[in-house]
Design a protein around this motif. Sequence first.
Motif, PDB file in Angstrom:
ATOM      1  N   GLY A  58      49.577  48.298  75.060  1.00 51.32           N
ATOM      2  CA  GLY A  58      48.911  47.241  75.809  1.00 51.32           C
ATOM      3  C   GLY A  58      48.422  47.717  77.163  1.00 51.32           C
ATOM      4  N   GLY A  62      44.594  47.609  78.120  1.00 53.08           N
ATOM      5  CA  GLY A  62      44.209  46.877  79.317  1.00 53.08           C
ATOM      6  C   GLY A  62      43.464  47.756  80.303  1.00 53.08           C
ATOM      7  N   ASP A  79      42.976  38.366  71.402  1.00 54.31           N
ATOM      8  CA  ASP A  79      44.077  39.299  71.657  1.00 54.31           C
ATOM      9  C   ASP A  79      45.174  38.962  70.664  1.00 54.31           C
ATOM     10  OD1 ASP A  79      46.008  41.006  72.623  1.00 54.31           O
ATOM     11  OD2 ASP A  79      46.380  39.881  74.466  1.00 54.31           O
ATOM     12  N   CYS A  82      49.657  38.803  71.580  1.00 54.73           N
ATOM     13  CA  CYS A  82      49.334  38.988  72.994  1.00 54.73           C
ATOM     14  C   CYS A  82      50.514  39.360  73.875  1.00 54.73           C
ATOM     15  CB  CYS A  82      48.642  37.743  73.538  1.00 54.73           C
ATOM     16  SG  CYS A  82      49.638  36.220  73.477  1.00 54.73           S
ATOM     17  N   VAL A  87      46.552  42.373  77.887  1.00 54.42           N
ATOM     18  CA  VAL A  87      45.283  42.776  77.273  1.00 54.42           C
ATOM     19  C   VAL A  87      44.283  41.617  77.330  1.00 54.42           C
ATOM     20  CG1 VAL A  87      44.181  43.520  75.132  1.00 54.42           C
ATOM     21  CG2 VAL A  87      46.384  44.487  75.800  1.00 54.42           C
ATOM     22  N   ALA A  88      44.749  40.421  77.045  1.00 53.70           N
ATOM     23  CA  ALA A  88      43.880  39.254  77.111  1.00 53.70           C
ATOM     24  C   ALA A  88      43.305  39.077  78.507  1.00 53.70           C
ATOM     25  CB  ALA A  88      44.657  38.005  76.698  1.00 53.70           C
ATOM     26  N   GLY A  91      40.655  41.629  79.279  1.00 53.95           N
ATOM     27  CA  GLY A  91      39.419  41.256  78.622  1.00 53.95           C
ATOM     28  C   GLY A  91      38.684  40.149  79.363  1.00 53.95           C
ATOM     29  N   VAL A  98      38.226  34.743  75.917  1.00 55.03           N
ATOM     30  CA  VAL A  98      39.401  35.292  75.225  1.00 55.03           C
ATOM     31  C   VAL A  98      40.314  34.193  74.712  1.00 55.03           C
ATOM     32  CG1 VAL A  98      41.386  36.825  75.416  1.00 55.03           C
ATOM     33  CG2 VAL A  98      39.302  37.330  76.708  1.00 55.03           C
ATOM     34  N   ALA A 100      44.167  34.230  73.342  1.00 59.95           N
ATOM     35  CA  ALA A 100      45.383  35.029  73.210  1.00 59.95           C
ATOM     36  C   ALA A 100      46.287  34.369  72.177  1.00 59.95           C
ATOM     37  CB  ALA A 100      46.093  35.136  74.556  1.00 59.95           C
ATOM     38  N   THR A 111      52.203  34.227  78.659  1.00 57.02           N
ATOM     39  CA  THR A 111      50.762  34.461  78.800  1.00 57.02           C
ATOM     40  C   THR A 111      50.123  33.361  79.641  1.00 57.02           C
ATOM     41  OG1 THR A 111      50.614  35.701  76.740  1.00 57.02           O
ATOM     42  CG2 THR A 111      48.597  34.660  77.521  1.00 57.02           C
ATOM     43  N   LEU A 141      41.449  42.549  69.695  1.00 57.19           N
ATOM     44  CA  LEU A 141      42.242  43.490  70.475  1.00 57.19           C
ATOM     45  C   LEU A 141      43.671  43.472  69.943  1.00 57.19           C
ATOM     46  CD1 LEU A 141      41.020  42.341  74.008  1.00 57.19           C
ATOM     47  CD2 LEU A 141      40.099  44.216  72.611  1.00 57.19           C
TER      48      LEU A 141
END
Length: 208
Positions: A58, A62, A79, A82, A87-88, A91, A98, A100, A111, A141
């Motif tokens: 991740g 990222g 993502d 997640c 990563v979300a 993005g 996005v 997630a 998140t 992702l």
Amino acid sequence: MPVTPEDAEAFIIRNLELRPAPSVPEIRLYAAHSASRLGRLPGGGGEPPYWAYHWAGGSALGRHLLSHPECVLDRDVIDLGCGSGIVAMAGAMGGARVTAIDTDAYAIAATRLNAAANGVTLAVLQSDLLDGPPPAADVILAGDLFYNRALAKRSLAFLRRCRDAGIEVLIGDPGRKPLPRAKLKLLASYAVADFGEGETESGVYTLA
């Protein structure tokens, strides 16, 4: 009894610390520390708290998205798995729309909290997509999904269906044993922090 979103968020705020992510300091995460009491997660259902730690796949993915926002700019992105949402968020910071997704209620809560702490707008969904059809998205992702054989097999089959449907796939992984390297194409490599292992090389891949 399943944990409520409110209880999960309250536990995270009370027991984790908000701090810059190793290797991706532009993003702050609620992270575990020695007094976090994660062994006593209310309603955790026995799931390991992956969402509370930094992981190399991740982190690399990222880092890649922040360095190359053109990968996701103005695109609909999912993502998958997640975790903390790192990563979300990368993005979204790159200009993507996005969603997630994770199966773990605490990952969903983390998140949401992390996105709010970073001023990032995300859609967040608790679901398991792996046995279903490709979703409506331009990019998938997948950071750190290939850590055991059963999950790796399901993930690869799903990601292939997505690729065959015209969806771009980006995978972040430090080369764990279940990673199907022969079926992937390496796009970039990053030296990043990994939980419990200091710094390691981690790749960003697409399907070959």
